[in-house]
Motif scaffolding. Sequence first.
Motif, mmCIF file in Angstrom:
data_model
loop_
_atom_site.group_PDB
_atom_site.id
_atom_site.type_symbol
_atom_site.label_atom_id
_atom_site.label_comp_id
_atom_site.label_asym_id
_atom_site.label_seq_id
_atom_site.Cartn_x
_atom_site.Cartn_y
_atom_site.Cartn_z
ATOM 1 N N ASP A 112 29.162 -0.472 73.663
ATOM 2 C CA ASP A 112 28.002 0.348 73.333
ATOM 3 C C ASP A 112 26.969 -0.574 72.701
ATOM 4 O OD1 ASP A 112 26.098 1.927 72.136
ATOM 5 O OD2 ASP A 112 27.508 3.409 71.342
ATOM 6 N N GLU B 59 31.090 -0.834 69.677
ATOM 7 C CA GLU B 59 29.856 -1.583 69.497
ATOM 8 C C GLU B 59 30.256 -3.011 69.130
ATOM 9 O OE1 GLU B 59 29.563 1.767 66.580
ATOM 10 O OE2 GLU B 59 27.529 0.976 66.422
ATOM 11 N N SER C 299 18.993 8.718 76.818
ATOM 12 C CA SER C 299 19.334 8.480 75.416
ATOM 13 C C SER C 299 20.641 7.698 75.344
ATOM 14 C CB SER C 299 19.520 9.812 74.684
ATOM 15 O OG SER C 299 20.691 10.462 75.169
ATOM 16 N N GLY C 300 20.960 7.273 74.129
ATOM 17 C CA GLY C 300 22.200 6.535 73.916
ATOM 18 C C GLY C 300 23.424 7.403 74.160
ATOM 19 N N ALA C 301 23.380 8.627 73.640
ATOM 20 C CA ALA C 301 24.516 9.526 73.828
ATOM 21 C C ALA C 301 24.755 9.774 75.315
ATOM 22 C CB ALA C 301 24.265 10.842 73.100
ATOM 23 N N VAL D 1 23.762 0.163 72.566
ATOM 24 C CA VAL D 1 22.582 1.005 72.381
ATOM 25 C C VAL D 1 21.702 0.428 71.256
ATOM 26 C CG1 VAL D 1 21.827 3.284 71.586
ATOM 27 C CG2 VAL D 1 23.607 3.094 73.335
ATOM 28 N N GLN D 2 22.339 -0.077 70.210
ATOM 29 C CA GLN D 2 21.567 -0.653 69.098
ATOM 30 C C GLN D 2 21.471 -2.179 69.188
ATOM 31 O OE1 GLN D 2 21.542 -0.326 64.201
ATOM 32 N NE2 GLN D 2 22.184 1.376 65.435
ATOM 33 N N PHE E 201 29.587 4.527 65.857
ATOM 34 C CA PHE E 201 28.664 5.625 66.160
ATOM 35 C C PHE E 201 28.331 5.577 67.646
ATOM 36 C CE2 PHE E 201 24.569 7.678 66.757
ATOM 37 C CZ PHE E 201 24.845 8.909 66.194
ATOM 38 N N HIS E 202 28.582 6.689 68.340
ATOM 39 C CA HIS E 202 28.318 6.710 69.779
ATOM 40 C C HIS E 202 27.409 7.854 70.209
ATOM 41 C CE1 HIS E 202 31.060 3.413 70.339
ATOM 42 N NE2 HIS E 202 32.039 4.066 69.760
ATOM 43 N N GLY E 203 26.976 8.715 69.280
ATOM 44 C CA GLY E 203 26.061 9.789 69.652
ATOM 45 C C GLY E 203 26.507 11.132 69.132
ATOM 46 N N LYS F 11 18.023 3.021 72.845
ATOM 47 C CA LYS F 11 17.066 2.699 71.781
ATOM 48 C C LYS F 11 15.840 1.874 72.217
ATOM 49 C CE LYS F 11 19.411 3.837 67.605
ATOM 50 N NZ LYS F 11 20.830 4.185 67.724
ATOM 51 N N GLU G 102 25.222 1.760 62.773
ATOM 52 C CA GLU G 102 25.223 2.845 61.780
ATOM 53 C C GLU G 102 26.358 2.663 60.772
ATOM 54 O OE1 GLU G 102 22.202 3.647 63.788
ATOM 55 O OE2 GLU G 102 22.565 4.998 62.120
ATOM 56 N N ASN H 93 26.399 6.826 76.914
ATOM 57 C CA ASN H 93 27.826 6.776 76.600
ATOM 58 C C ASN H 93 28.605 7.863 77.343
ATOM 59 O OD1 ASN H 93 27.710 4.518 74.951
ATOM 60 N ND2 ASN H 93 27.197 5.708 73.130
HETATM 61 C C1 LIG Z 1 21.671 5.349 68.160
HETATM 62 C C2 LIG Z 1 22.968 5.067 68.786
HETATM 63 C C3 LIG Z 1 23.557 5.948 69.724
HETATM 64 C C4 LIG Z 1 22.954 7.289 70.059
HETATM 65 O O1 LIG Z 1 21.733 7.184 70.698
HETATM 66 P P1 LIG Z 1 20.836 8.511 70.919
HETATM 67 O O2 LIG Z 1 19.704 8.014 71.751
HETATM 68 O O3 LIG Z 1 20.426 9.006 69.572
HETATM 69 O O4 LIG Z 1 21.679 9.503 71.627
HETATM 70 C C5 LIG Z 1 24.735 5.565 70.316
HETATM 71 N N1 LIG Z 1 25.329 4.399 70.022
HETATM 72 C C6 LIG Z 1 24.807 3.533 69.134
HETATM 73 C C7 LIG Z 1 25.503 2.246 68.863
HETATM 74 C C8 LIG Z 1 23.619 3.842 68.470
HETATM 75 O O5 LIG Z 1 23.124 2.997 67.566
#
Ligand SMILES: *Cc1c(COP(=O)(O)O)cnc(C)c1O
Length: 397
Positions: free
Chosen positions: A223, A190, A104-106, A225-226, A138-140, A252, A195, A109
């Motif tokens: 980060d 990010e 997962s993203g969290a 993730v998105q 937003f990091h989780g 993601k 978010e 991180n």
């Molecule tokens: C969604 C998101 C996360 C968290 O990801 P999860 O898979 O829900 O843990 C972390 N950082 C960013 C930038 C995100 O958009």
Amino acid sequence: MTSKETIQKADRVIAATYSRFPVVFTEGKGCTLKDAEGHSYKDFVAGIAVCNLGHAHEGIAKAVSDQMSRLVHVSNLYYTEPQTELAERLVENSFADRVFFCNSGAEANEAAIKLARKCLKDRGFPQRFRIITMEGSFHGRTMATLTATGQAKIKKGFDPLLDGFDIVPFNDLKAVREAITPNTCAVMLEPIQGEGGVQCPASGYLEGLRDLCDKEGLLLMFDEVQTGMGRTGKLFAYEHFGLTPDIMTLAKAIANGLPMGAMLAKEEVARAFTPGSHASTFGGTPLVATAALSVMKALLDEGVVEHCQEMGQYFRSKLLGLKSKHSVIRDVRGEGLLIGLDLACNGSDIVNGCMERGFLINCTQEHILRFIPPLIVEKEDIDGLVECLDILFQNSE
Ligand SMILES: *Cc1c(COP(=O)(O)O)cnc(C)c1O
């Protein structure tokens, strides 16, 4: 089950951590979702920037189903081919030399935070453990990543938080410079806040952070993730800025909806992780890595990243057209198909109106409509949504 029955049951037995729309989805294809009553919706949320290749992608379905019949999981005590191939593809197409896989993203991180601390210790700076992060980030939701997150609503009720994070305003280079202490090891952000409301970096900001980190001996961690996996019209968002981070996190969209996260780093940093430093039972299983390999193939070999660039430009030009007609729209921003429409009012009526008309969109920070469709979205889909928005803005005036 009817939608009503499912919703009643779910509200009884599922932890109440989400406020959900009263709809039950049962299947999807490409950019279209169907609910339990057979109504169709054009999906401009894509599972929150997850299903970049759309729903029920045939190539992924076949590759994953073949892999499912061959080998789903062994432990990371052993080597597997899909994980190895995937790491090689990620390394060949990024700044990084090594990849750690998680779910997962969290978690990605968390791995980045641990690696940054360990790296500075190994470099001979044991007192350097603090990480500077940004307001609105937003990091989780794990303890470390929610502490790193710059949004009060996410932390409420969970203190004491962890030690070691200093949060400064986004897009303020001076604030970062002033927050650096002899205890700082890294800056994490990010490249475009998702978010937080599709907040883009000011011109020169990320470049300034790169210089500052180099000068101060700090790690720069993105980060993505998105923003990663083609979302912004490049494979990774850092490519827009002519610089590279030291560590990058992905999740993601990396496996189009199967759970996977990844933390990538340059060799000099990555080598702080040695056997026993970090681990994940499910990290990079053959099954999920196979899905991610199909994603890489589609993004890079089948032109999906270029398509995203083209559709993003088209979409933003259409939204700018709406902005010139409706004064409630304050700003259109974003890169590729990570697009925000900043409104002078609360966005929930527009989101609900779109849903009634068969379009799923998302709203962050109460007033920023966020459009994050599958990257395979077509002009006709965009035209349909823009027409729908036009009517809703007209009616709300
Ligand atoms: C969604 C998101 C996360 C968290 O990801 P999860 O898979 O829900 O843990 C972390 N950082 C960013 C930038 C995100 O958009």
